[in-house]
Design a protein around this motif. Structure first.
Motif, PDB file in Angstrom:
ATOM      1  N   SER B  50      15.686   2.597  -2.132  1.00 35.04           N
ATOM      2  CA  SER B  50      14.874   3.348  -3.098  1.00 35.04           C
ATOM      3  C   SER B  50      15.753   4.237  -3.951  1.00 35.04           C
ATOM      4  O   SER B  50      15.503   4.396  -5.150  1.00 35.04           O
ATOM      5  CB  SER B  50      13.843   4.210  -2.376  1.00 35.04           C
ATOM      6  OG  SER B  50      12.964   3.402  -1.653  1.00 35.04           O
ATOM      7  N   ASP B 169       9.614  -1.361  -5.956  1.00 31.92           N
ATOM      8  CA  ASP B 169      10.037  -0.765  -4.687  1.00 31.92           C
ATOM      9  C   ASP B 169       9.091  -1.183  -3.567  1.00 31.92           C
ATOM     10  O   ASP B 169       7.955  -0.725  -3.504  1.00 31.92           O
ATOM     11  CB  ASP B 169      10.068   0.757  -4.797  1.00 31.92           C
ATOM     12  CG  ASP B 169      10.795   1.388  -3.617  1.00 31.92           C
ATOM     13  OD1 ASP B 169      11.102   0.661  -2.652  1.00 31.92           O
ATOM     14  OD2 ASP B 169      11.051   2.592  -3.658  1.00 31.92           O
ATOM     15  N   GLU B 170       9.545  -2.055  -2.715  1.00 29.81           N
ATOM     16  CA  GLU B 170       8.750  -2.581  -1.603  1.00 29.81           C
ATOM     17  C   GLU B 170       7.324  -2.893  -2.050  1.00 29.81           C
ATOM     18  O   GLU B 170       6.361  -2.352  -1.506  1.00 29.81           O
ATOM     19  CB  GLU B 170       8.724  -1.586  -0.436  1.00 29.81           C
ATOM     20  CG  GLU B 170      10.115  -1.108  -0.088  1.00 29.81           C
ATOM     21  CD  GLU B 170      10.368  -1.023   1.397  1.00 29.81           C
ATOM     22  OE1 GLU B 170       9.517  -1.477   2.179  1.00 29.81           O
ATOM     23  OE2 GLU B 170      11.435  -0.527   1.767  1.00 29.81           O
TER      24      GLU B 170
HETATM   25 MG   LIG Z   1      12.370   3.104   0.256  1.00 26.75          MG
END
Ligand SMILES: [Mg+2]
Ligand SMILES: Nc1ncnc2c1ncn2[C@@H]1O[C@H](COP(=O)(O)OP(=O)(O)O)[C@@H](O)[C@H]1O
Lengths: 297, 384
Positions: B50, B169-170
């Motif tokens: 991240s 992000d994910e």
């Molecule tokens: Mg993360």
């Protein structure tokens, strides 16, 4: 099975209901009945008749009308003002990361300080005595103004002190609620807005404000109710003879009717209390309606 | 848009008094992301994925190093001037706005010459919504939609301003298994349709392997390996990468090289000519086992699971780091379930040897070195 569970649930609720019944519902009903009984006498537990006479009397009583006027001024000025200022301070606090906790404590101090003690401090700030004009007046004269008697002087000056005091006293609670509401807004919303180049004012109006709107409504509603119930603060500043000072509130009027110098009139007190109840109920309903309507902004 | 990360480093000052050193969330990240590719950034939780994304988007400033978008140095550019679209793990859709309002939000921030009229904004929003197939839900609020639908709205919101780089992000971690499968194909399709350089963060190796053109494996802020998913799988540079990629996971044995032979326990499993004697870890992919009555590796048989096309052999071996050794073979090969033990020979190119101390890969045969060099050349050829 379900029924059995239901019965159990009621059983668990029973103690709470008993207390609520004894200390809230019963008195409410009682007040309601008193308010329709003419000339009720505590000592003899007797009355002349029933009807709307009490309401008529209270509504024609200049002291009551003065109290209503005072209360309304107090509510209309202090609720928006205190909520607005609290929001500004909370926004400021929320943007200072380092000293946040210290400031929160400082701002919360008035909340844990006794009302009467704070009232005394206000006396010192505003009251004219043989020895001093009060701190505020010292400041006013230092800047070339003429001293004002805030405690026994003109109506606007007294009103100013009362509003000032009310705003100051409710501030800590509001700041506490609003700072935690602001802190609970997920940082990702702000990051998303930043990546999209959203200007700060737009972030505030389009993201922050809607996100904390439920808390603001909560504060406005409890603020209205609290301000309508104002009494002890006023006594702390202006003493117990509020009618003479022209600074009575509705709750003060009720109290006076029961226990004050002119007291001993539970029927008038009950009628005044129910009028207050009606006012607060109406305003709360209007507030709730407004808040559910503005859900989609 | 080509994205270049040039010795990118991010340190966070420690907030924990017991641990006064800084946290180095990203450590000397160098990578040139080719234009129009889908890149998977892969690593365990807390490895700095991240943070890397935030550095690229501009939400965080790097401690040192530079970021280039094409020929522009964007290192000191604030996020709004970089032209990145960011999709958050929790979507970060504004709950009080409709889908339409959410998607239009970035457009309404345009200033000056870029400013759009209301109908233009509506049109762009609808186009973006069509791309992610949610154009029928424009007047819903996020709370009235499923996770997968919200995910699409978030992607539409990131795409509507036509970013130069799309960062995810994910994006799939909040979806259930079936939806995850479907949505990742969707992301692949959208990326290929738009041709936007996309970085996709995940801690799920299967996700990264299945849809990306290239993966970057990170651990503790340090890039371990970059390459085509299959190449990284076939030719991991160290034990961490080998363990991280692949389901079922690679079987790791403690072993040694002695007298030019590779040993697992007392079984000499493969030749390792010319190698100095040392302690090693031997990683064998589940598909690297060949049942063989005369095979060198002998394991206690625990069970056999037939799953249609494949058969799983569950065995155990005292040298294995985990309790069970899992081998996957074609189900055409019959295994005697009641035998107390099973013998394997190993496929050399499915068997990777790592130094016991450093975890770095040891290439034990020339054949293997040639294979890995070929793979590397192929990767570079495609990159260029
Ligand atoms: Mg993360
Ligand atoms: N704002 C921050 N302050 C301090 N440390 C941080 C901050 N953000 C991330 N970290 C640390 O940096 C490391 C990498 O975090 P992150 O990039 O979020 O990992 P990932 O996304 O791969 O799970 C973690 O050790 C985390 O604790």
């Amino acid at each position: 099975m379900l029924e059995k569970n239901n019965r159990k649930a009621w059983l668990y609720l029973l103690p709470a209901m008993l207390f609520l019944g004894a200390f809230m519902v019963y008195p409410l009903v009682d007040v309601f009945i008193y308010s329709f009984e003419e000339g009720y006498n505590f000592a003899s537990q007797s009355y002349f008749g029933t009807g709307l006479y009490n309401y008529g009397y209270v509504l024609r009583d200049p002291y009551f009308m003065q109290a209503v006027k005072n209360t309304f001024i107090l509510v209309i000025i202090t609720v928006p003002l205190s909520t607005g200022i609290a929001l500004l301070i909370s926004l400021g606090l929320n943007s200072i990361k380092r000293l946040k906790e210290l400031y929160q404590t400082v701002f919360f101090l008035p909340y844990v300080t006794n009302t009467l003690a704070v009232g005394l401090v206000f006396m010192i700030l505003f009251k004219k005595t043989a020895y001093s004009d009060g701190l505020i007046n010292l400041l006013i004269t230092a800047f070339g103004g003429s001293a004002v008697d805030f405690i026994d002087g003109p109506y606007w000056a007294k009103m100013f002190v009362m509003c000032f005091y009310t705003v100051w006293v409710v501030m800590p609670f509001k700041i506490l609620i609003l700072t935690s509401a602001l802190a609970s807004v997920n940082q990702d919303y702000y990051n998303a807005a930043r990546v999209d180049g959203t200007p700060p004012l737009r972030i505030f109006t389009k993201i922050t404000l809607p996100m904390i709107a439920p808390m603001i409504f909560y504060l406005v509603i409890t603020g209205f109710i609290g301000a309508f119930k104002a009494y002890s603060d006023v006594v702390a500043i202006f003493g117990t003879d509020l009618n003479a000072a022209g600074m009575n509130t509705i709750v003060g009027y009720v109290y006076d009717m029961l226990y004050g110098n002119s007291g001993g009139y539970p029927s008038f007190a009950s009628a005044a209390a129910l009028i207050l109840f009606a006012i607060v109920l109406t305003i709360t309903c209007v507030n709730l309606l407004a808040s559910s309507n503005s859900d989609n902004f | 848009m080509k994205v270049v990360l040039d010795h990118l480093t991010k340190r966070f000052p420690s907030r924990n008094k017991k641990q006064p050193e800084d946290v180095i969330a990203v450590n000397d990240f160098c990578f040139e992301i080719p234009d129009g590719k889908l890149i998977g950034l892969l690593g365990p939780s807390g490895c700095g994925k991240s943070t890397t994304l935030n550095l690229i988007s501009g939400l965080e400033a790097p401690t040192s190093g530079k970021i280039w978008f094409g020929d522009d140095d964007v290192t000191d550019l604030p996020p709004e001037n970089r032209g990145v679209g960011l999709v958050f793990q929790n979507y970060a859709l504004y709950p009080h706005m409709t889908v339409r309002q959410n998607i239009m939000f970035p457009l309404e921030n345009f200033k000056g010459a870029a400013k759009l009229s209301k109908p233009e904004m509506e049109k762009r929003a609808l186009e973006a919504a069509k791309l992610v197939q949610i154009d029928g839900l424009m007047d819903r609020k996020p709370g009235e939609m499923s996770g997968g639908q919200q995910q699409r709205v978030a992607i539409a919101r990131a795409l509507v301003k036509m970013p130069r780089v799309l960062l995810l992000d994910e994006p799939l971690s909040n979806l259930d298994a079936r939806l995850r499968l479907q949505t990742r194909e969707e992301i692949r399709r959208i990326q290929q349709e738009t041709g936007i350089t996309t970085i996709f963060v995940t801690h799920d190796q299967e996700e990264a392997m299945s849809i990306t053109d290239m993966i970057v494996v990170m651990e503790a802020g340090v890039v371990q390996q970059i390459g085509h998913p299959q190449d990284v799988y076939d030719d991991p540079v160290n034990l961490f990468v080998a363990k991280f990629l692949g389901t079922p996971a690679i079987n790791v044995f403690t072993g040694k090289i002695e007298g030019g032979k590779l040993f697992i326990g007392d079984d000499a499993v493969l030749p390792a000519e010319g190698q100095p004697d040392r302690e090693v870890f031997v990683g064998v992919r589940p598909e690297g086992f060949i049942p063989d009555e005369n095979g060198p590796l002998c394991c206690a048989l625990r069970g056999v699971e037939v799953m249609g096309r494949d058969t799983s052999i569950i065995a155990s071996d005292p040298s294995c780091q985990s309790d069970t050794v899992r081998a996957i073979i074609s189900s055409e090969i019959r295994i005697d379930r009641n035998a107390p033990e099973v013998r394997f020979s190993l496929k050399p190119y499915k068997t990777h040897v790592f130094d016991a101390a450093s975890g770095e890969r040891i290439y034990i045969s020339e054949d293997e070195i040639r294979r890995s060099l070929d793979a590397q050349a192929a990767a570079e050829g495609e990159e260029a």
